[in-house]
Write a protein that holds these residues in place. Structure first.
Motif, PDB file in Angstrom:
ATOM      1  N   THR A 169       0.990  -1.311   0.177  1.00 53.40           N
ATOM      2  CA  THR A 169      -0.035  -0.010   0.086  1.00 53.40           C
ATOM      3  C   THR A 169       0.808   1.031  -0.118  1.00 53.40           C
ATOM      4  O   THR A 169       0.227   2.235  -0.110  1.00 53.40           O
ATOM      5  CB  THR A 169      -0.883  -0.047   1.301  1.00 53.40           C
ATOM      6  OG1 THR A 169       0.087   0.083   2.501  1.00 53.40           O
ATOM      7  CG2 THR A 169      -1.652  -1.200   1.468  1.00 53.40           C
ATOM      8  N   LEU A 170       2.035   1.029   0.125  1.00 49.41           N
ATOM      9  CA  LEU A 170       2.914   2.356   0.350  1.00 49.41           C
ATOM     10  C   LEU A 170       3.070   3.138  -0.648  1.00 49.41           C
ATOM     11  O   LEU A 170       3.158   4.499  -0.777  1.00 49.41           O
ATOM     12  CB  LEU A 170       4.281   1.938   0.876  1.00 49.41           C
ATOM     13  CG  LEU A 170       4.550   1.099   2.199  1.00 49.41           C
ATOM     14  CD1 LEU A 170       6.021   0.964   2.211  1.00 49.41           C
ATOM     15  CD2 LEU A 170       3.823   1.810   3.251  1.00 49.41           C
ATOM     16  N   ALA A 171       3.016   2.543  -2.032  1.00 52.06           N
ATOM     17  CA  ALA A 171       3.133   3.466  -3.427  1.00 52.06           C
ATOM     18  C   ALA A 171       1.908   4.372  -3.368  1.00 52.06           C
ATOM     19  O   ALA A 171       2.017   5.524  -3.924  1.00 52.06           O
ATOM     20  CB  ALA A 171       3.453   2.654  -4.473  1.00 52.06           C
ATOM     21  N   GLY A 172       0.723   4.064  -2.934  1.00 51.99           N
ATOM     22  CA  GLY A 172      -0.379   4.708  -3.151  1.00 51.99           C
ATOM     23  C   GLY A 172      -0.759   5.448  -1.911  1.00 51.99           C
ATOM     24  O   GLY A 172      -1.880   6.166  -2.061  1.00 51.99           O
ATOM     25  N   ALA A 173       0.000   5.354  -0.982  1.00 49.59           N
ATOM     26  CA  ALA A 173      -0.477   6.083   0.466  1.00 49.59           C
ATOM     27  C   ALA A 173      -0.427   7.651   0.194  1.00 49.59           C
ATOM     28  O   ALA A 173       0.532   8.276  -0.376  1.00 49.59           O
ATOM     29  CB  ALA A 173       0.684   5.806   1.639  1.00 49.59           C
ATOM     30  N   ALA A 174      -1.324   8.416   0.773  1.00 48.21           N
ATOM     31  CA  ALA A 174      -1.512   9.634   0.441  1.00 48.21           C
ATOM     32  C   ALA A 174      -0.737  10.491   1.805  1.00 48.21           C
ATOM     33  O   ALA A 174      -0.682   9.910   2.635  1.00 48.21           O
ATOM     34  CB  ALA A 174      -2.864  10.202   0.512  1.00 48.21           C
ATOM     35  N   GLY A 175      -0.784  11.828   1.478  1.00 52.22           N
ATOM     36  CA  GLY A 175      -0.306  12.572   2.525  1.00 52.22           C
ATOM     37  C   GLY A 175       1.196  12.266   2.747  1.00 52.22           C
ATOM     38  O   GLY A 175       2.140  12.701   1.754  1.00 52.22           O
TER      39      GLY A 175
END
Length: 487
Positions: free
Chosen positions: A16-22
């Motif tokens: 999920t890290l590639a798409g994590a916001a913020g």
């Protein structure tokens, strides 16, 4: 209460890290060894993390400081923070690291890669405390800070630890909110109502109004508030989670202090909305204890008054009788907090039969002259009890310094007309104030007086708080309860 940043704990999910916001936050020790999640971020950013860690700039960072990679290629995040932090850093360092993250992130959503940290809840506590801001009296309050998701190896353990740490955050921020409220909002009546709301958490709350205090003989306290339209009150909060006699926490709750007839100078008088800081700390501790279901008996008692000039106001030269029976010559009506505490201290001993007492007050400007805004002044009649508190304060990173007591200071507050006078003049001002309070403590009662005038509200930011109300004392007193009064 100000809405606080939400903290969640989740399993480490590298996909999920590639798409994590913020913002993404990762921790790297001084040796520069990066963990599993950090290696994934490094690959996604084509080696940018490794290059940053190997740089001279990273080597020069102090613990808790960070390098920030803005808008990194390969990630949806607006930034990656690389925080220099040892895996076995102490509690204070962990909280400061969390506070640094909050300061840099403003209100951004955070994904914190904490799989290698021994106490991620402490980082989260620092993060929440530094995210706090008092904005609810603005026309357009600031947005609530975004959620912070901590990715950890053991989710259940982190969630369980956060129950206690989150309770502390709520208690500290409750204190900060109370200290920050203006006196036209936080009247004595409203303050009492907010304390009565603690019943919802299982705290027993009792409120004494003026006729009841008159029957008890609390003329020292009532004299302070007789020039105000706001009625004086004494609020008792009892948390019963253990066995035996309680620890009593006593707070000065002067919601506004003009100095009364001994009128303060106009410059800076607006800051006297924080003169209820001692009562605010007591309230915050009681909330924290209730939220974490502390296995201890603790009573919080606060005297809520307003010190105003009026045709009915107390005058310099007046002599009043305390609940104890001692008469007090009022030399200066601006030395009012000790008059409030005198009656509350005596009432606490009579009504609660405590094992020990700690009182807190924004009591003297002399304390700020002596210790600045770095340390609260600690006065005690029991060396062991003082040592216990100082250890608790040091553990929690809250500055405290012990000051002396003794007969020479007692002599300065002798009165020709009454048993005692309420000020000994400018020399040793914070010490003679403490000596005055000691007159209302039984000889066999372990007692600590904390003058928090310099630390309750600061002119600049601190490690865990922005400029303004700090909530100093909630962490140290909670630690004291854990160390000495919790079974």
């Amino acid at each position: 209460m100000t809405e606080l940043r939400t903290v969640e704990f989740a399993d480490v999910d590298l996909d999920t890290l590639a798409g994590a916001a913020g913002r993404l936050v990762l921790f790297v020790p001084g040796a520069g060894t990066i963990g599993t999640a950090a290696r994934r971020v490094n690959r996604l950013t084509k080696g940018a993390v490794a290059r940053a860690v190997e740089s001279e700039a990273f080597g020069k960072l102090s613990e808790g400081e960070a390098l920030v990679l803005g808008w990194p290629a390969g990630l949806a995040a607006e930034a990656v923070e690389i925080v220099k932090l040892e895996r076995r850093a102490d509690t204070v360092s962990l909280r400061k690291a969390g506070a640094g993250i909050a300061k840099r992130a403003a209100g951004a959503t955070l994904t914190v890669l904490a799989e290698g940290q021994k106490a991620p809840e402490e980082i989260a506590l620092g993060l929440v405390l530094r995210s706090w801001a008092f904005t609810k009296r603005k026309e357009t309050p600031s947005d609530t800070p975004g959620k912070a998701v901590f990715m950890v190896k053991e989710v259940a353990a982190a969630q369980a630890a956060w129950v206690d740490a989150g309770a502390l955050a709520a208690g500290v921020c409750f204190t900060r909110d109370l200290v920050s409220e203006p006196a036209n909002v936080l009247t004595t009546t409203e303050f009492a109502a907010q304390l009565e709301a603690l019943r919802d958490l299982g705290v027993e709350v009792e409120v004494l109004d003026e006729p009841e205090m008159e029957k008890l003989g609390m003329r020292a306290l009532l004299g302070v508030g007789q020039g105000s339209e706001s009625p004086s009150k004494v609020v008792t909060m009892r948390w019963k989670g253990g066995e035996g006699a309680p620890l009593a926490l006593i707070g000065k709750g002067v919601v506004f202090d003009t100095g009364g007839i001994s009128l303060k100078p106009g410059a800076g008088m607006e800051d006297m909305t924080m003169d209820m800081g001692g009562a605010g700390v007591v309230a915050g501790v009681m909330k924290a204890l209730a939220l974490r279901k502390a296995k201890a008996n603790v009573t919080g008692m606060v005297g809520l008054v307003e010190n105003m000039p009026d045709g009915r106001a107390q005058r310099p030269g007046d002599i009043v009788a305390s609940m104890k029976g001692d008469t007090i010559e009022v030399i200066n009506t601006d030395a009012e907090g000790r008059l409030v505490l005198a009656d509350v201290l005596w009432h606490a001993q009579q009504a609660e039969q405590p094992a020990a007492m700690v009182d807190l007050a924004t009591l003297t400007g002399a304390c700020i002259i002596a210790l600045g805004h770095e340390n609260a002044a600690v006065f005690a009649n029991d060396d062991g009890f003082a040592k216990d508190f100082l250890k608790a304060a040091e553990t929690e990173g809250e500055g405290a310094w012990r000051m002396p007591l003794g007969k020479a200071y007692d002599d300065l507050i002798k009165s020709m007309k009454a048993d005692i006078k309420n000020t000994g003049g400018r020399p040793a001002g914070s010490i003679t104030a403490a000596a005055f309070l000691q007159k209302f403590v039984a000889e066999d009662m372990p007692w600590i007086h904390l003058d928090i005038a310099g630390v309750a509200q600061t002119p600049g930011e601190t490690a865990l708080a922005p400029k303004g109300a700090t909530g100093w004392g909630v962490l140290a007193l909670d630690r004291l309860v854990r160390m000495k009064f919790e079974g």
